[in-house]
Design an enzyme around this catalytic site. Structure first.
Site, PDB file in Angstrom:
ATOM      1  N   CYS A   2      39.052  51.023  48.650  1.00  0.00           N
ATOM      2  CA  CYS A   2      39.793  50.217  47.694  1.00  0.00           C
ATOM      3  C   CYS A   2      41.237  50.061  48.151  1.00  0.00           C
ATOM      4  CB  CYS A   2      39.758  50.884  46.322  1.00  0.00           C
ATOM      5  SG  CYS A   2      38.091  51.384  45.807  1.00  0.00           S
ATOM      6  N   ARG A  62      39.621  47.809  43.128  1.00  0.00           N
ATOM      7  CA  ARG A  62      38.349  48.456  43.441  1.00  0.00           C
ATOM      8  C   ARG A  62      37.346  47.556  44.161  1.00  0.00           C
ATOM      9  NH1 ARG A  62      33.326  50.607  39.988  1.00  0.00           N
ATOM     10  NH2 ARG A  62      32.632  52.180  41.478  1.00  0.00           N
ATOM     11  N   GLY A  88      38.707  55.376  49.277  1.00  0.00           N
ATOM     12  CA  GLY A  88      37.877  55.974  50.309  1.00  0.00           C
ATOM     13  C   GLY A  88      36.562  56.466  49.752  1.00  0.00           C
ATOM     14  N   ASP A 112      32.078  59.199  43.526  1.00  0.00           N
ATOM     15  CA  ASP A 112      32.287  60.253  44.516  1.00  0.00           C
ATOM     16  C   ASP A 112      33.682  60.859  44.417  1.00  0.00           C
ATOM     17  OD1 ASP A 112      32.798  57.493  45.540  1.00  0.00           O
ATOM     18  OD2 ASP A 112      33.714  58.585  47.189  1.00  0.00           O
TER      19      ASP A 112
END
Length: 561
Positions: A2, A62, A88, A112
């Site tokens: 992003c 994003r 990332g 994540d």
């Protein structure tokens, strides 16, 4: 992957209206406006969090790849105290979520990057010893009024830091977001973190410091373990909730990544066909070898052809997105800039690449001239630590200019540590050395090729000589660029280059032309200082021209290079 932007008040208090380009902006308006310059990095969503009373603004652009429906940022802790913007992928987040779940029953990360918050609450800045991946992030602790900023070990994900006239601190994924507001600019260094309050004048400190940075390794290569480590790295990089593919140049690096990925995906679906893409001019040497690999691994392959004019048309746009004027970086970026747009148009949002192998295996042609083992290893360390201003900067910014995430399994932290801990006499190319009981004349990246001999790739590709990416897609482009630049730069201008550009003065008309475009888009010494020029080791007798042909290894016996 992003784009992130953060602003922190110099005194930890509310920031009043800011006059920018002739009109007043609130903190939120200013943050949103400046982050808009990198909105190409995050075309799916924009998230903004402003803490007015503390003078803090966090913006996230994003590109939804993991946790598509749930991963909106900024992320906030359950008690609302900790806020996070991250750019990332955290590749070990599934394992970390299980560990966190033992402490917090029922824990389910929304994406994540969500695990960063819970790890911070438990470990503070030591969280960086637990995560693996490609990342840059800014975390803010409201209660303590402290921030934690960090970047991955090799700078796969970009991050800049700036300071405006009021002393406010800025962070952004791309430098263009800081232009016009920050008087001071610099790259936030890879493998570093900064923790504390703004008033403490944060200084990045190194958190990633493997032994191979200072010591020449002595461990012999284990080909089976090397093979296993690369397979593990590729597997970890396949976590993805959207369509993905692989770049396929027909060189050994990208071909191995594509072949391993295809094999792993067929474990899940026997009929799976990996999407692969190659780029070049008609007749490019890369096309022929990429076709061999695509046939061998059964991929759904696409070739994208371009002309010299196509690349020249995009030169100005490229330098704007690249934020660099380095010749090698610009040259290699032109074909990928053209390719990225096509790949994104197919619906793919993530692409695998072979970047990083040359740095950790000593694969560049000029390594044939390394005078001894120690200097060979030291040069590998040097170029690994400069990846963020050359190849990885190019790979990230060019693909993200089209909202396409690029992943680089060769720069998986565990894999890099393994390969860089192999003794240099097993990796150095050219020289006669003992290996496996035989005396051989070795080509570059010999141990990588040997580890995968026999099944993953056709021999014609596995043992293909290294090409610079910009050379392999077609020599005509490399010949055309200096000629094109010469039409725009006079001899007198080049002679006065040091007066006009005292920082990294250009030495050729091609370099001068790129520098002029950069200066138009990013004026000032602060911006110019963020760029590092890359050239092969001239003290090893290498010419300054970064083209593979110029390194005198093409069309010659290795012993004469």
């Amino acid at each position: 992957m992003c784009g992130i932007l953060a602003i922190f008040s110099a005194n930890g208090e509310a920031i009043g209206a800011t006059n920018f380009q002739g009109s007043d902006h609130s903190l939120r308006e200013l943050a949103y406006r400046q982050s808009g310059k990198q909105r190409h990095r995050g075309p799916d969503d924009t998230g903004v969090l402003v803490i007015e009373e503390q003078g803090v603004a966090l913006v996230h652009e994003r590109l939804a790849v993991i946790g598509v429906e749930t991963g909106h940022q900024p992320l906030v802790s359950q008690d609302g105290n900790v806020a996070l913007i991250a750019n990332g992928e955290i590749y070990n987040y599934v394992e970390l979520a299980k560990q966190i779940g033992k402490r917090l029953p029922g824990y389910r990360p929304r994406s994540d990057c969500n695990v960063i918050i819970e790890l911070y609450e438990e470990h503070g800045q030591e969280l960086l010893q637990h995560i693996t991946g490609m990342f840059s992030f800014v975390l803010y602790d409201r209660r303590r009024r402290q921030l934690l900023v960090a970047r991955d070990p090799y700078g796969i994900i970009p991050l800049y830091i700036g300071q405006d006239a009021r002393g406010n601190l800025w962070f952004a994924s791309e430098m263009k977001c800081l232009m016009g507001v920050c008087e001071r600019l610099q790259i936030f260094p890879p493998g570093h973190l900064a923790a504390g309050t703004v008033q403490q004048q944060l200084q990045p400190v190194r958190y990633h410091n493997p032994s191979w940075r200072q010591l020449t390794p002595t461990r012999p290569v284990d080909l089976q373990e090397l093979r296993h480590q690369l397979e593990l790295a590729v597997r970890s990089h396949l976590q993805c909730d959207v369509p993905f593919g692989a770049l396929l140049s027909g060189g050994v690096d990208s071909s191995l990544i594509a072949s391993i990925a295809a094999k792993i995906m067929r474990e899940r679906d026997a009929n799976y066909k990996l999407r692969t893409f190659s780029v070049g001019m008609p007749g490019s040497p890369d096309f022929e070898h990429a076709r061999l690999v695509a046939q061998h691994i059964g991929s759904q392959h696409t070739e994208i052809s371009f002309t010299v004019e196509d690349c020249l048309d995009g030169l100005r746009d490229l330098i704007y997105h690249l934020e660099s004027y380095d010749i090698a970086t610009v040259r290699c970026s032109l074909p990928m800039f053209y390719l990225a747009r096509h790949v994104k148009s197919t619906g793919i949002k993530m692409i695998l690449s072979g970047e990083g192998a040359d740095e950790i295996f000593g694969g560049y042609l000029y390594f044939h001239k390394a005078p001894n083992y120690e200097q060979f290893h030291e040069e590998m360390v040097t170029i690994c630590e400069r990846l963020h201003v050359s190849d990885i900067l190019r790979a990230n910014k060019v693909t993200m200019s089209k909202g396409l995430e690029l992943r680089v399994p060769f720069l998986d932290t565990q894999l890099v540590n393994h390969v860089m801990s192999i003794r240099p006499q097993d990796k150095i190319p050219g020289a006669l050395n003992e290996f496996g009981g035989e005396r051989k004349w070795r080509m570059e990246k010999f141990v990588l090729r040997k580890a995968f001999a026999g099944d993953y790739l056709p021999d014609a590709v596995l043992w293909r000589q290294k090409e610079q990416f910009s050379d392999g897609v077609g020599y005509a482009l490399i010949d055309a660029l200096p000629e094109f630049a010469a039409r725009h730069v006079t001899d007198a201008q080049l002679q006065a280059a040091e007066q006009r550009f005292p920082i990294n003065p250009p030495k050729t008309k091609e370099a001068y032309y790129y520098r002029c475009i950069f200066e138009e888009q990013f004026p000032g010494d602060a911006a110019a200082s963020t760029v590092a020029k890359w050239t092969p080791r001239q003290d090893w007798g290498c010419p300054e021209d970064p083209s593979g042909r110029a390194q005198a290894a093409h069309n010659q016996a290795y012993g004469k290079c």
